[in-house]
Design an enzyme around this catalytic site. Structure first.
Site, mmCIF file in Angstrom:
data_model
loop_
_atom_site.group_PDB
_atom_site.id
_atom_site.type_symbol
_atom_site.label_atom_id
_atom_site.label_comp_id
_atom_site.label_asym_id
_atom_site.label_seq_id
_atom_site.Cartn_x
_atom_site.Cartn_y
_atom_site.Cartn_z
ATOM 1 C CG HIS A 269 50.809 14.881 31.973
ATOM 2 N ND1 HIS A 269 50.987 14.751 33.330
ATOM 3 C CD2 HIS A 269 49.489 15.184 31.789
ATOM 4 C CE1 HIS A 269 49.828 14.996 33.945
ATOM 5 N NE2 HIS A 269 48.913 15.260 33.042
ATOM 6 N N PRO A 270 52.255 12.622 28.476
ATOM 7 C CG PRO A 270 50.511 12.513 26.916
ATOM 8 C CD PRO A 270 50.781 12.566 28.394
ATOM 9 C CB SER B 164 46.285 11.605 26.684
ATOM 10 O OG SER B 164 46.593 12.234 27.896
ATOM 11 C CB ALA C 52 39.754 11.764 23.283
ATOM 12 C CD GLU C 53 41.825 15.421 27.422
ATOM 13 O OE1 GLU C 53 43.033 15.349 27.703
ATOM 14 O OE2 GLU C 53 40.912 15.174 28.240
ATOM 15 C CD GLN C 54 48.651 14.488 22.586
ATOM 16 O OE1 GLN C 54 49.132 14.219 21.495
ATOM 17 N NE2 GLN C 54 49.316 14.374 23.717
ATOM 18 C CG PHE D 69 54.081 22.383 26.211
ATOM 19 C CD1 PHE D 69 54.087 23.528 26.979
ATOM 20 C CD2 PHE D 69 53.129 22.263 25.204
ATOM 21 C CE1 PHE D 69 53.168 24.547 26.762
ATOM 22 C CE2 PHE D 69 52.214 23.274 24.966
ATOM 23 C CZ PHE D 69 52.238 24.416 25.753
ATOM 24 C CB ALA E 23 43.912 21.684 29.721
ATOM 25 C CB VAL E 24 44.930 20.233 23.946
ATOM 26 C CG1 VAL E 24 46.331 20.737 24.142
ATOM 27 C CG2 VAL E 24 44.823 18.751 24.185
#
Lengths: 328, 328, 328, 328
Positions: free
Chosen positions: B106-107, B123, B125-127, B158, B161-162
């Site tokens: 995971h980034p 990832s 899009a979510e961030q 860390f 799920a954002v």
């Protein structure tokens, strides 16, 4: 410090917006403009102005205000709720005949439009919001039937404090109350009369010196602890509407900086809404939160009716349920 | 009949409005367009398409989807939640080393913008919705400090799920979780990974054949009876947003006509809101309601996360408080 | 099968114990012996026996029972609650003078002991449990003062359905009600009269053919799921007291095997208590439970007043809080 | 003044009764006798006595107490909960191997009776109350099967803080936890170890100087006000059992005279029960109460686990439902 830009500032913005978007304030005006310059405070009441000012509080029954002047020293009232309670006690202490007469002074909700002209101005404004003009033919027939039955059974017109009430409210209240015993409905009808008087009183008096305030408390019932560092916003929904505060809970789950609203021009009668950021909070606690949380932001809408009271409006919350109540 | 114009009709209107007002659907597109033609249903999954389709559900860990094909018959899955549970069980049954490897894939949420290009599209899009770009200088400093501490203590980045999470969520989750023991945080980080996988799966699969449904029940705790003839509306808040139903409770306090939402294209993952007309109801019961009722209309906001589940979202209410919970 | 040895069996044991330990059943007799052979069922009522049987239900007011015979076909009543409702409607439909006369027929709670002989037997039994003989000198003085004030203000004696009421109840009810308006207290006094009539009716009729039943439901609000496999016991606290059932919840959080009590000689008016083994349950769920759990076994005490009703008495519970309510 | 004969007095009576009726205090002794003369307070701990005293708190793992002496100044602890937290942090900060070793030091709950002699005395006492000897043949077979499965999957024995736990608790906890992932169960087993350590610590230390206290608050959710003048009693259910206080709420719904229990020898770990006289209260408010009220006296049972904490245990109540929670 988590109490964001003050209520006053937000309120000014809201008022400005209101003026832009609502050129004709019409029937809402009295409510919106509740702290206007020209309204007296309770402490400004004298034997000279009290009957003029409050003579219409009880429908066509100036005798209540007159009795207020006769039996009480106007300078002895400390708050609007004390004033209201005194006027209520005058009515409550009157004879059954006087009470019946007061009930009979009220207009029949069912009267035709052309008859409305005869009503007092106050009653007209309130009925215009009742949505009675939106009744379908079927609903109107039912309404007339129930209304006739009501008058025949009880001997006085159906009275409902109708501000903000829809046609659904009117119909369901009428259908419910027509089943009462004669004695019970007499009591309930008088309670409606007192409620109307209270709403009218709030429109007549500048209560910005009232002592009420609003507090909050958040308990985390999943972990059995106060909910610390939960974000909360508070909006006023009644006009002047808008954001009135943004808060963070402290380690006891209460608002940093004391009451959310307190006296002055903050604690106004009307409808408000907390928003609680509960999914954020539970994420910080390590409670599992699903992709679309069951509870993310919780809106909690409530009304402030008495500017002299303490309103404690807490939240008990787990990731899967919550409750609230008027606390103390 | 109190169930108003069907969900489908409202949804069409809402979709139309959406198209008019949101010409560039950008990052929301996947979520909004959840029942699009080109998505397969669970029953359409085969050994041939499963890895292509679901290889990215677990971050850079195609082995999960490959194991799914190897160890399971794709035609044996009956629902999207069963499919998700099977993929989860593959990860849960893997070795500690494989799990650590998955976490390490995971980034780092804190990576600089120029490094984002290397992330998978999902990832990114979510961030972009995490509000991390809105961090103040102070918040950024705190975030970097906590993030460094986190990586040093646990040895993996860390993960949160954002989607829909604000900078407040990110900061408070980080501050909360950095205090965990090494073993506890390993467990919690994997729970986040599963949560991300679930959200991605919902975007990849057409779940319009899911069996979930939504019900309601209103209890009047002031009178100890089911709340009969209470008006309720239901709005969908997620896109496509809009009114999806208008209801009246029957004499058991439940919705006339069965579930409010049921299968097909009605019961979609997303955020919803009931509105209960409680002051109208209590007026009909003869309960005293103050001029500005403490509770007039109650909004009750909740999320549907699993299209295969029954969501029972009831209201227990008196004129002075209420509660709700995910029932059954 | 989790429904343990049947209610009947436990009840027999309890009755045996009762007989051993309570040789003189005295004033409790009527309540304890509620299904005795010599009481008629509702369906046994005829024009010939109804006035004899029910003439004393309303204090010294046989006219209610007489009107029942005159205006109604005794064979038309389907249940004890229907019978009670009809007698109540006869009173409610009477004139104000008749109602006042009924109120005036009631004895003054404050009458001296020597005057008690004149009371009907029913009233005597009820007053003997009121604990009025335990009043301290101070309390007695207060009681007399309030009682005089009450009679002077309202013109009828203070009436309170006093079975199970302590002197605290009597004093606080008197102090509360003396402040009512004349109209409101007239309504409330009549409600007490109806309540006394209902309790007397339950003593006169064998209601073992009533249709009521008792159900339960346990929701786990910490995990948002029905509480599966929770142990629950049910005790009857009123005589005949004892354990009446032991249950386990199914996967929907409801009792295996249907209602806990149902008709026949099971569903009797009286006081009951569930005990929920919640710490055991949460231990099985992996929820952390402290050394001495905040909630371990939860007793939930409730009364069944109407043998014709469905009583749903659920539990919503997390490790840190719970709620219950009369459901449906 | 409503606070009845002091806690100390009741406790003395209870202790006397206990001595009369329980000549052999056996396994309960440590708990009952918690304030005995010969136990040190936290402030009495020194480098010399700490290992002797607390070496057995963590099963066969004296190193925890030794590290406590080495890394901390014994005189720096202000409370038993602080002491426990420090010992816990030592374990939490240890390596994975040390934690696994600690888990492996625990006895297998399933070992045969003849093997029990090898256990530490503390563990023996706790297992003797687990009701494992009451397992039926079927239950025993299930238990052995699950226990074998557990050990094979996780590589350490099943640990459950078993004081007060029945065979139902043991079986359901085992059945629930055997399904965990390896990583999750490692975390949960350690939580059990900490829980056992806490219970042992409470037995070793005289905590009569702790700062905790117990408060109450009653809200009337039917009328939206604090419940004034409600009678409440408080009983201690753990030994020494008995009535510990009788209270009346003030006009804010809180107990007259401050906390119900506070420090000294009052606020002891154990199980307690409030009894609220709610039907009496509602009778005084004029709320209608049926013949057998749905809620008459409400028992509210709760445990106090941490003598340093504030326990706020309120009641929100209408005539038809109530809730409680651990407040603050």
């Amino acid at each position: 410090m988590n109490y964001l830009p003050s209520f006053k500032r937000y309120r000014s913005i809201s008022l400005a917006l209101l003026l832009l978007t609502s050129p004709s304030l019409t029937t809402q005006a009295a409510e919106d403009n509740c702290f206007a310059m020209n309204k007296p405070k309770v402490k400004d009441l004298t034997s000279d102005n009290i009957v003029d000012l409050l003579g219409g509080i009880y429908e066509h029954s100036q005798w209540v205000a007159q009795e207020l002047v006769t039996a009480h020293d106007p300078s002895s009232f400390n708050s609007i709720s004390e004033l209201a309670a005194t006027m209520k006690s005058i009515v409550d202490g009157a004879s059954r005949e006087q009470k019946m007469d007061l009930l009979l002074k009220h207009p029949d909700l069912c009267q035709k439009i052309e008859q409305r002209k005869k009503l007092t101005a106050d009653s007209q404004a309130e009925q215009s919001k009742a949505g009675l003009s939106d009744l379908t033919a079927e609903e109107l027939e039912l309404f007339n039937k129930l209304n006739d039955e009501y008058k025949a059974k009880f001997g006085f017109p159906f009275i409902l404090a109708v501000r903000n009430a829809s046609k659904y409210t009117v119909l369901s209240a009428l259908a419910g109350r027509v089943k009462h015993t004669v004695e019970k409905e007499f009591v309930d009808a008088l309670a409606q009369v007192h409620k109307i008087a209270w709403m009218r009183l709030l429109d007549k008096i500048d209560y910005s010196d009232a002592k009420g305030f609003l507090t909050c408390h958040v308990l985390d019932t999943a972990n059995g602890i106060p909910a610390e560092k939960m974000r909360i916003t508070l909006h006023r929904l009644s006009e002047p509407a808008g954001l009135v505060g943004e808060f963070l809970t402290n380690d006891d789950g209460r608002l940093e900086g004391g009451p959310a609203l307190k006296g002055g021009d903050q604690f106004m009668v009307g409808e408000y809404e907390w928003t609680f950021y509960v999914a954020d909070y539970f994420a910080s606690k390590g409670n599992f939160v699903s992709g679309t949380p069951f509870l993310n932001t919780i809106p909690l809408r409530f009304g402030i009716d008495n500017p002299d009271d303490h309103y404690h409006v807490p939240l008990l919350v787990s990731p899967w349920g919550f409750s609230t109540y008027r606390g103390s």
